[in-house]
Motif scaffolding. Sequence first.
Motif, PDB file in Angstrom:
ATOM      1  N   ALA A 108     -11.806  -6.109 -10.485  1.00 50.85           N
ATOM      2  CA  ALA A 108     -11.503  -4.808  -9.881  1.00 50.85           C
ATOM      3  C   ALA A 108     -12.290  -3.698 -10.567  1.00 50.85           C
ATOM      4  N   ALA A 109     -12.351  -3.750 -11.897  1.00 49.27           N
ATOM      5  CA  ALA A 109     -13.087  -2.730 -12.650  1.00 49.27           C
ATOM      6  C   ALA A 109     -14.580  -2.784 -12.327  1.00 49.27           C
ATOM      7  N   ARG A 110     -15.120  -3.999 -12.212  1.00 50.74           N
ATOM      8  CA  ARG A 110     -16.562  -4.158 -11.922  1.00 50.74           C
ATOM      9  C   ARG A 110     -16.901  -3.645 -10.527  1.00 50.74           C
ATOM     10  N   LEU A 111     -16.034  -3.883  -9.561  1.00 51.93           N
ATOM     11  CA  LEU A 111     -16.276  -3.406  -8.201  1.00 51.93           C
ATOM     12  C   LEU A 111     -16.248  -1.880  -8.138  1.00 51.93           C
ATOM     13  N   ARG A 112     -15.351  -1.291  -8.889  1.00 51.40           N
ATOM     14  CA  ARG A 112     -15.282   0.175  -8.914  1.00 51.40           C
ATOM     15  C   ARG A 112     -16.512   0.780  -9.595  1.00 51.40           C
ATOM     16  N   GLU A 113     -17.045   0.070 -10.587  1.00 51.50           N
ATOM     17  CA  GLU A 113     -18.269   0.538 -11.237  1.00 51.50           C
ATOM     18  C   GLU A 113     -19.426   0.619 -10.247  1.00 51.50           C
ATOM     19  N   SER A 114     -19.350  -0.225  -9.207  1.00 50.25           N
ATOM     20  CA  SER A 114     -20.382  -0.236  -8.170  1.00 50.25           C
ATOM     21  C   SER A 114     -20.018   0.667  -6.991  1.00 50.25           C
ATOM     22  N   ARG A 115     -19.100   1.600  -7.233  1.00 51.64           N
ATOM     23  CA  ARG A 115     -18.677   2.604  -6.241  1.00 51.64           C
ATOM     24  C   ARG A 115     -17.965   1.987  -5.044  1.00 51.64           C
ATOM     25  N   MET A 116     -17.290   0.883  -5.258  1.00 53.15           N
ATOM     26  CA  MET A 116     -16.468   0.292  -4.209  1.00 53.15           C
ATOM     27  C   MET A 116     -15.038   0.821  -4.349  1.00 53.15           C
ATOM     28  N   PHE A 117     -14.402   1.095  -3.218  1.00 51.87           N
ATOM     29  CA  PHE A 117     -12.996   1.490  -3.233  1.00 51.87           C
ATOM     30  C   PHE A 117     -12.158   0.213  -3.277  1.00 51.87           C
ATOM     31  N   VAL A 118     -11.307   0.072  -4.284  1.00 52.14           N
ATOM     32  CA  VAL A 118     -10.574  -1.172  -4.505  1.00 52.14           C
ATOM     33  C   VAL A 118      -9.075  -0.969  -4.276  1.00 52.14           C
ATOM     34  N   ILE A 119      -8.533  -1.727  -3.321  1.00 56.40           N
ATOM     35  CA  ILE A 119      -7.099  -1.741  -3.060  1.00 56.40           C
ATOM     36  C   ILE A 119      -6.530  -3.012  -3.684  1.00 56.40           C
ATOM     37  N   GLY A 120      -5.520  -2.871  -4.497  1.00 58.61           N
ATOM     38  CA  GLY A 120      -4.840  -4.028  -5.056  1.00 58.61           C
ATOM     39  C   GLY A 120      -3.497  -4.206  -4.377  1.00 58.61           C
ATOM     40  N   MET A 121      -3.091  -5.440  -4.159  1.00 51.62           N
ATOM     41  CA  MET A 121      -1.771  -5.727  -3.589  1.00 51.62           C
ATOM     42  C   MET A 121      -1.157  -6.902  -4.334  1.00 51.62           C
ATOM     43  N   GLY A 122       0.123  -6.775  -4.624  1.00 53.68           N
ATOM     44  CA  GLY A 122       0.832  -7.841  -5.316  1.00 53.68           C
ATOM     45  C   GLY A 122       2.299  -7.477  -5.440  1.00 53.68           C
ATOM     46  N   GLU A 123       3.054  -8.332  -6.078  1.00 53.72           N
ATOM     47  CA  GLU A 123       4.476  -8.058  -6.274  1.00 53.72           C
ATOM     48  C   GLU A 123       4.669  -7.128  -7.470  1.00 53.72           C
ATOM     49  N   SER A 124       5.889  -6.637  -7.630  1.00 60.80           N
ATOM     50  CA  SER A 124       6.176  -5.688  -8.701  1.00 60.80           C
ATOM     51  C   SER A 124       6.002  -6.296 -10.092  1.00 60.80           C
ATOM     52  N   LYS A 125       5.910  -7.621 -10.168  1.00 59.27           N
ATOM     53  CA  LYS A 125       5.703  -8.300 -11.450  1.00 59.27           C
ATOM     54  C   LYS A 125       4.248  -8.233 -11.908  1.00 59.27           C
ATOM     55  N   THR A 126       3.358  -7.709 -11.077  1.00 65.80           N
ATOM     56  CA  THR A 126       1.927  -7.646 -11.400  1.00 65.80           C
ATOM     57  C   THR A 126       1.696  -6.895 -12.714  1.00 65.80           C
ATOM     58  N   PRO A 127       0.891  -7.433 -13.619  1.00 69.09           N
ATOM     59  CA  PRO A 127       0.624  -6.758 -14.898  1.00 69.09           C
ATOM     60  C   PRO A 127      -0.005  -5.382 -14.705  1.00 69.09           C
ATOM     61  N   THR A 128       0.327  -4.474 -15.596  1.00 67.26           N
ATOM     62  CA  THR A 128      -0.150  -3.093 -15.514  1.00 67.26           C
ATOM     63  C   THR A 128      -1.672  -3.011 -15.539  1.00 67.26           C
ATOM     64  N   ALA A 129      -2.324  -3.886 -16.291  1.00 66.37           N
ATOM     65  CA  ALA A 129      -3.779  -3.841 -16.425  1.00 66.37           C
ATOM     66  C   ALA A 129      -4.473  -3.979 -15.067  1.00 66.37           C
ATOM     67  N   PHE A 130      -4.013  -4.917 -14.243  1.00 67.76           N
ATOM     68  CA  PHE A 130      -4.621  -5.115 -12.930  1.00 67.76           C
ATOM     69  C   PHE A 130      -4.350  -3.921 -12.018  1.00 67.76           C
ATOM     70  N   LYS A 131      -3.132  -3.394 -12.060  1.00 67.56           N
ATOM     71  CA  LYS A 131      -2.794  -2.240 -11.229  1.00 67.56           C
ATOM     72  C   LYS A 131      -3.665  -1.033 -11.583  1.00 67.56           C
ATOM     73  N   ALA A 132      -3.852  -0.812 -12.883  1.00 70.01           N
ATOM     74  CA  ALA A 132      -4.631   0.337 -13.338  1.00 70.01           C
ATOM     75  C   ALA A 132      -6.111   0.193 -13.019  1.00 70.01           C
TER      76      ALA A 132
END
Length: 292
Positions: A108-132
């Motif tokens: 997700a971080a690498r895609l954003r570095e390339s100016r891509m808009f990144v939507i993440g989806m998952g359950e509430s148990k998803t780790p904070t690092a991925f959400k951020a």
Amino acid sequence: MENSKVFALLIDAENVSPKYIKTIIDEVSMYGTPAYKRIYGDWTSPDMASWKKVLLEHNLTPIQQFSYTQGKNASDSAMIIDAMDVLYARNVDGFCLVSSDSDFTRLAARLRESRMFVIGMGESKTPTAFKAACDTFKYLDVLMGLKKDAKQPEAAEKAPEKAKPAKKQSARAAKKATEKLSDKTKAAKEAKEPKPDVRPAEPHHDEELAAAFVPLDEIVEKVREIIDFDSDEDGYMPLSQIGVMLGRLYADFDSRNYGFSKLHKLIDHTGAFETKYEQLENGSKNLVVRNK
């Protein structure tokens, strides 16, 4: 985001339940068109049987990836490699990564570095690092729960009343029954009419879900800071601009997390702000907010 945007939807089938598929498709479609719809897993595994039923219905392209070693998820690597191939092809505007696994944080971080808009989806148990690491993150269990809550009142309204055995009634009893039915009809009619200045109901959440969200008190304080920092001479700031700033500060911020379908309903519920509509030059109205 404009609906003309094109997205690559990549789903980690081994980490997400098929019950969320309709919610996933509906949510990503609000941001743009999912041109790529790929789903990754070991399709020889009996655990994937439930996913197979929805592949054709939602036009998902299954990507087979055998588990070479027990306990290791080889599908993650396949999904990451495909994401980079799509990135270098330069024919999408963003990605939607569906997983509750922190292994996709760097992707997700690498895609954003390339100016891509990144939507993440998952359950509430998803780790904070991925959400951020995402531009915005959506809780699938929250969104699906809201849809169920919305359908329950409709089902209750449509449910036919159980037939009761006919009884002989006296003239007085018949009159009372008619008056009672008339009162019910009147009450139902009044209930459907809009009532002004009614404050939103208190949101209800499962405690485990609520623990994953930013506390509402913190959101209120942050909105106050945003308005103080960038308001006009009268102290007002467009609500749409406040929403953008909150999204930048908290990737997983969504008014629906707190039980409100729109941000302005959440703002009204807090009672900490004043709102009004401003007339724009093009004739439309803009909702603006200031601190009380």
